[in-house]
Write a protein that holds these residues in place. Structure first.
Motif, PDB file in Angstrom:
ATOM      1  N   ASP A   1       0.811  -1.221   0.000  1.00 39.42           N
ATOM      2  CA  ASP A   1       0.000   0.000   0.000  1.00 39.42           C
ATOM      3  C   ASP A   1       0.842   1.268   0.000  1.00 39.42           C
ATOM      4  O   ASP A   1       0.350   2.336   0.382  1.00 39.42           O
ATOM      5  CB  ASP A   1      -0.955   0.025   1.204  1.00 39.42           C
ATOM      6  CG  ASP A   1      -1.981  -1.086   1.144  1.00 39.42           C
ATOM      7  OD1 ASP A   1      -2.299  -1.520   0.019  1.00 39.42           O
ATOM      8  OD2 ASP A   1      -2.440  -1.530   2.205  1.00 39.42           O
ATOM      9  N   ARG A   2       2.086   1.197  -0.445  1.00 40.51           N
ATOM     10  CA  ARG A   2       2.925   2.385  -0.574  1.00 40.51           C
ATOM     11  C   ARG A   2       3.478   2.446  -1.995  1.00 40.51           C
ATOM     12  O   ARG A   2       3.932   1.444  -2.545  1.00 40.51           O
ATOM     13  CB  ARG A   2       4.084   2.361   0.429  1.00 40.51           C
ATOM     14  CG  ARG A   2       3.642   2.549   1.864  1.00 40.51           C
ATOM     15  CD  ARG A   2       4.829   2.680   2.787  1.00 40.51           C
ATOM     16  NE  ARG A   2       5.638   3.827   2.468  1.00 40.51           N
ATOM     17  CZ  ARG A   2       6.759   4.160   3.123  1.00 40.51           C
ATOM     18  NH1 ARG A   2       7.194   3.378   4.103  1.00 40.51           N
ATOM     19  NH2 ARG A   2       7.437   5.212   2.800  1.00 40.51           N
ATOM     20  N   ARG A   3       3.439   3.628  -2.565  1.00 41.52           N
ATOM     21  CA  ARG A   3       3.881   3.802  -3.945  1.00 41.52           C
ATOM     22  C   ARG A   3       5.390   3.646  -4.042  1.00 41.52           C
ATOM     23  O   ARG A   3       6.139   4.160  -3.226  1.00 41.52           O
ATOM     24  CB  ARG A   3       3.479   5.194  -4.447  1.00 41.52           C
ATOM     25  CG  ARG A   3       3.907   5.491  -5.887  1.00 41.52           C
ATOM     26  CD  ARG A   3       3.445   6.883  -6.276  1.00 41.52           C
ATOM     27  NE  ARG A   3       3.785   7.213  -7.636  1.00 41.52           N
ATOM     28  CZ  ARG A   3       4.904   7.813  -8.002  1.00 41.52           C
ATOM     29  NH1 ARG A   3       5.803   8.154  -7.077  1.00 41.52           N
ATOM     30  NH2 ARG A   3       5.150   8.098  -9.263  1.00 41.52           N
ATOM     31  N   ILE A   4       5.821   2.906  -5.069  1.00 39.34           N
ATOM     32  CA  ILE A   4       7.232   2.806  -5.400  1.00 39.34           C
ATOM     33  C   ILE A   4       7.393   3.173  -6.871  1.00 39.34           C
ATOM     34  O   ILE A   4       6.411   3.231  -7.626  1.00 39.34           O
ATOM     35  CB  ILE A   4       7.802   1.393  -5.143  1.00 39.34           C
ATOM     36  CG1 ILE A   4       7.040   0.341  -5.953  1.00 39.34           C
ATOM     37  CG2 ILE A   4       7.774   1.057  -3.660  1.00 39.34           C
ATOM     38  CD1 ILE A   4       7.619  -1.050  -5.849  1.00 39.34           C
ATOM     39  N   VAL A   5       8.612   3.451  -7.267  1.00 38.92           N
ATOM     40  CA  VAL A   5       8.912   3.815  -8.652  1.00 38.92           C
ATOM     41  C   VAL A   5       9.833   2.752  -9.231  1.00 38.92           C
ATOM     42  O   VAL A   5      10.885   2.454  -8.658  1.00 38.92           O
ATOM     43  CB  VAL A   5       9.562   5.206  -8.736  1.00 38.92           C
ATOM     44  CG1 VAL A   5       9.915   5.536 -10.173  1.00 38.92           C
ATOM     45  CG2 VAL A   5       8.628   6.269  -8.164  1.00 38.92           C
ATOM     46  N   LEU A   6       9.427   2.173 -10.347  1.00 38.81           N
ATOM     47  CA  LEU A   6      10.222   1.182 -11.057  1.00 38.81           C
ATOM     48  C   LEU A   6      10.832   1.850 -12.284  1.00 38.81           C
ATOM     49  O   LEU A   6      10.111   2.467 -13.078  1.00 38.81           O
ATOM     50  CB  LEU A   6       9.361  -0.010 -11.483  1.00 38.81           C
ATOM     51  CG  LEU A   6       8.540  -0.692 -10.377  1.00 38.81           C
ATOM     52  CD1 LEU A   6       7.696  -1.806 -10.971  1.00 38.81           C
ATOM     53  CD2 LEU A   6       9.456  -1.241  -9.308  1.00 38.81           C
ATOM     54  N   CYS A   7      12.139   1.735 -12.443  1.00 34.51           N
ATOM     55  CA  CYS A   7      12.845   2.382 -13.556  1.00 34.51           C
ATOM     56  C   CYS A   7      13.580   1.341 -14.388  1.00 34.51           C
ATOM     57  O   CYS A   7      13.845   0.227 -13.934  1.00 34.51           O
ATOM     58  CB  CYS A   7      13.831   3.430 -13.035  1.00 34.51           C
ATOM     59  SG  CYS A   7      13.050   4.841 -12.214  1.00 34.51           S
ATOM     60  N   GLY A   8      13.930   1.742 -15.609  1.00 35.18           N
ATOM     61  CA  GLY A   8      14.594   0.831 -16.537  1.00 35.18           C
ATOM     62  C   GLY A   8      13.605  -0.076 -17.238  1.00 35.18           C
ATOM     63  O   GLY A   8      13.908  -1.242 -17.502  1.00 35.18           O
ATOM     64  N   LEU A   9      12.412   0.447 -17.566  1.00 34.02           N
ATOM     65  CA  LEU A   9      11.342  -0.369 -18.127  1.00 34.02           C
ATOM     66  C   LEU A   9      11.324  -0.289 -19.647  1.00 34.02           C
ATOM     67  O   LEU A   9      11.783   0.685 -20.246  1.00 34.02           O
ATOM     68  CB  LEU A   9       9.986   0.094 -17.573  1.00 34.02           C
ATOM     69  CG  LEU A   9       9.844   0.133 -16.047  1.00 34.02           C
ATOM     70  CD1 LEU A   9       8.472   0.658 -15.662  1.00 34.02           C
ATOM     71  CD2 LEU A   9      10.069  -1.249 -15.458  1.00 34.02           C
ATOM     72  N   SER A  10      10.786  -1.311 -20.253  1.00 32.21           N
ATOM     73  CA  SER A  10      10.560  -1.330 -21.692  1.00 32.21           C
ATOM     74  C   SER A  10       9.053  -1.260 -21.948  1.00 32.21           C
ATOM     75  O   SER A  10       8.241  -1.421 -21.032  1.00 32.21           O
ATOM     76  CB  SER A  10      11.152  -2.596 -22.312  1.00 32.21           C
ATOM     77  OG  SER A  10      10.555  -3.759 -21.754  1.00 32.21           O
TER      78      SER A  10
END
Length: 636
Positions: free
Chosen positions: A492-501
């Protein structure tokens, strides 16, 4: 900026004055017409005193109400303090007189506080706010951007007892060693234990004076592995136990070329370890009289070396290299190839000069020195778990006595150098393996001549650990997709995922696929926000690739969560204190200037009601003077 503000303010004041003047003139004109009609009209057109008074009063009243409908009065919230209740706020806390108070979703309702979905909403409702007074554990990531630039007053609460800090890798290579460090709060005399997925203790660390600890282990098999950190107090009671999830990935094995001037036990056990680890080895061993053992001989040139990630050679082969071969080796090293020189015998002056040109200043000394292996752990149970159960051909019993570590031999030369990195050290603190950068590649020196004796003593785990560390540090790096997670992955906490296609999605523990929307503002980093609603292992799927990552439960490891809130909120406070004076004044001025006008509809309804009443009264006979009967009869 000031000129623009003044211009806008002047235009607004001028518009208000113009509207007031027009409405005032209309009211005066209406009153004048009423008075003129009263004194110039006939007997039947004149109004009684009360009717005339009502109509005269109604003219400025309608003008005033219409003015307020067009320009409602401003709501002047005094630029002041907004009290914000966060998680853990006490019911005894409250706002002082004249302060507004709100409660964020994770906080209990405190006093007369109004519930708001986030801090940005609270600031919009109280536009004059220039200072926040926080109650509770601190601001969630959701609210930190809204708080930037505001003065923050907050008394950080005491951290709970137990784990309050943890720094560990999310991913580790199969067969590689990892370390986890952290901090423990208010548990004096405690000990931190690291348990493997089978709940066997693999490391143990008594807390330092500042509460810090550092433990490590080896991740053996690829996949997802959940280690555990267990905290025991001075009486060996369990205080807390938290998970340490790791994604163990199987890196592509490096392609290694081994060149040796003669066969020896060190080379034999190195080849055996490489074969067991799945490393692609190509070995060429000179046996004298022009004979070679091992694999088919290869020419040492640029095209051959481009097909390998690491070259391991001893001092004999190094000394026999021709100029063209040495040039090809050094050129390949500058292009990213790793080179490990095993020094098991005396070096010639020519070899010393060549290594000096590459940045290594080798000191002189005796031929060899005894080297004691540094103790890995004083905990016998942890050592047994590190060694493992052995193999099918040579199993180890759980209660088997541990063999004493052998005394090894290393060349008595100093391999310290400017810009060099120590890779492995003995019990005396002297490095026996080191490396330094050489272009895009790396050159390493290994001065140990009999590491194979560790295997003979039953400590093949140490033998493999040392060589694995050397190969991992020096081999040509292989490109691989790396998932970067910003923020703690918690339910229930926002995270940021990077390096996506394109087309990236996340598969939850329940098997649901959630598509990710890449933020165009992230540019080349290609990041997307994700709100995990379930704890456990998730998988980021990009085409045929899948990268697992773990999400902690909402209430799991409360000390880590409290520490993260504390550190982030204190950082916000420090940033606010570092604002320049002009920026702070501008921010405060903007906050005070953000006063909003109130609603216009009540004033419009009042104007409409009064106007309708005046319209009815003007068309009604009520309040008009009556005409005498004889006047009516004599009228034409």
């Amino acid at each position: 900026m000031i000129g623009v503000v003044d211009l806008d303010t002047g235009v607004q004041v001028g518009l208000e004055t113009l509207i007031a003047a027009v409405l005032g003139a209309a009211a005066v004109l209406g009153m004048a017409c009423l008075i003129w009609r009263q004194y110039r009209g006939g007997a039947g057109a004149r109004a009684r005193g009360w009717r005339l008074g009502v109509l005269l009063i109604a003219q400025p009243l309608m003008a005033a109400l219409l003015y307020l409908a067009l320009l409602p009065p401003q709501i002047h919230d005094e630029p002041g303090t907004l009290v914000v209740a966060t998680a853990g706020a006490s019911a005894n806390d409250g706002a002082a007189a004249g302060e507004h108070q709100v409660a964020l979703p994770e906080a209990r309702t405190v006093g007369d506080s109004a519930r708001v979905p986030d801090l940005a909403t609270a600031l919009r409702r109280h536009p004059g706010t220039h200072k926040l007074r926080l109650l509770g554990a601190g601001l969630e990531p959701r609210d930190r951007d809204a708080a930037r630039g505001l003065t923050i007053e907050w008394r950080a609460p005491a951290l709970p007892h137990g784990f309050t800090g943890l720094w560990a890798p999310r991913e580790v290579a199969a067969g590689g060693e990892f370390e986890a460090s952290g901090r423990v709060e208010a548990v004096p005399g405690a000990v931190v234990e690291l348990l493997d997925p089978g709940l066997q203790r693999v490391d143990r660390y008594p807390l330092a004076a500042d509460g810090g600890f550092r433990v490590g282990a080896v991740a053996r098999l690829p996949g997802t592995a959940t280690f555990r950190l267990r905290l025991r107090d001075a009486r060996q009671n369990i205080v807390e136990e938290i998970e340490l999830p790791l994604s163990v990935i199987a890196d592509p094995p490096p392609r290694v070329l081994i060149l040796a001037g003669a066969p020896n036990p060190e080379l034999k056990y190195l080849r055996r370890w490489g074969a067991d680890a799945g490393i692609k080895l190509h070995t060429q061993i000179e046996a004298g009289a022009g004979l070679q053992l091992g694999d088919a001989p290869l020419s040492l040139n640029a095209s051959t070396l481009a097909g390998f990630d690491l070259v391991v050679l001893d001092e004999r082969v190094w000394d026999r290299l021709g100029e063209s071969q040495r040039g090809a080796l050094l050129g390949a090293m500058r292009d990213g190839l790793g080179v490990l020189l095993r020094i098991g015998g005396p070096l010639s002056p020519r070899a010393r000069a060549q290594l000096r040109a590459l940045g290594f200043e080798l000191g002189a000394g005796a031929d060899s020195l005894d080297m004691r292996v540094p103790p890995i752990s004083a905990d016998e149970a942890a050592t047994r778990a590190r060694i493992g159960p052995g193999t099918r051909e040579a199993p180890r019993l759980r209660d088997e006595a541990l063999a004493e570590l052998p005394v090894l031999s290393r060349r008595a030369i100093s391999i310290e150098a400017a810009g060099a990195h120590s890779l492995l050290r003995g019990a005396d603190g002297q490095a026996f393996a080191t490396w330094r950068n050489a272009g895009r590649g790396r050159l390493g020196l290994w001065t140990l001549s009999d590491s194979f004796r560790l295997t003979l003593a039953g400590r093949d785990d140490l033998h493999g650990q040392w060589w694995s560390a050397a190969f991992a540090a020096l081999a040509r790096p292989q490109p691989k997709p790396m998932l970067r997670i910003e923020g703690e992955a918690r339910q229930d906490r926002r995270i940021v995922l990077c390096g996506l296609s394109d087309g990236a999605l996340v598969r939850t523990p329940q098997g649901r696929d959630i598509a990710l929307l890449i933020d165009p503002a992230s540019g080349s980093e290609r990041c997307a926000g994700f709100w995990p609603t379930d704890p456990g292992w998730h998988a980021l799927r990009q085409g045929e690739r899948s990268q697992p990552f773990a999400v902690r439960g909402r209430d799991e490891a409360p000390g880590l969560r409290a520490s993260e809130l504390r550190e982030a909120t204190l950082q916000l406070m420090a940033q606010a204190q570092q604002l320049p004076l002009e920026a702070a004044s501008s921010s405060a001025g903007a906050a005070s200037a953000r006063a909003q006008r109130g609603a216009s509809w009540p004033w419009f309804l009042a104007w409409l009601f009064v106007s309708a009443g005046v319209w009815w009264l003007e068309r009604s006979r009520r309040g008009r003077m009556s005409v005498p009967a004889q006047v009516v009869a004599g009228s034409p």
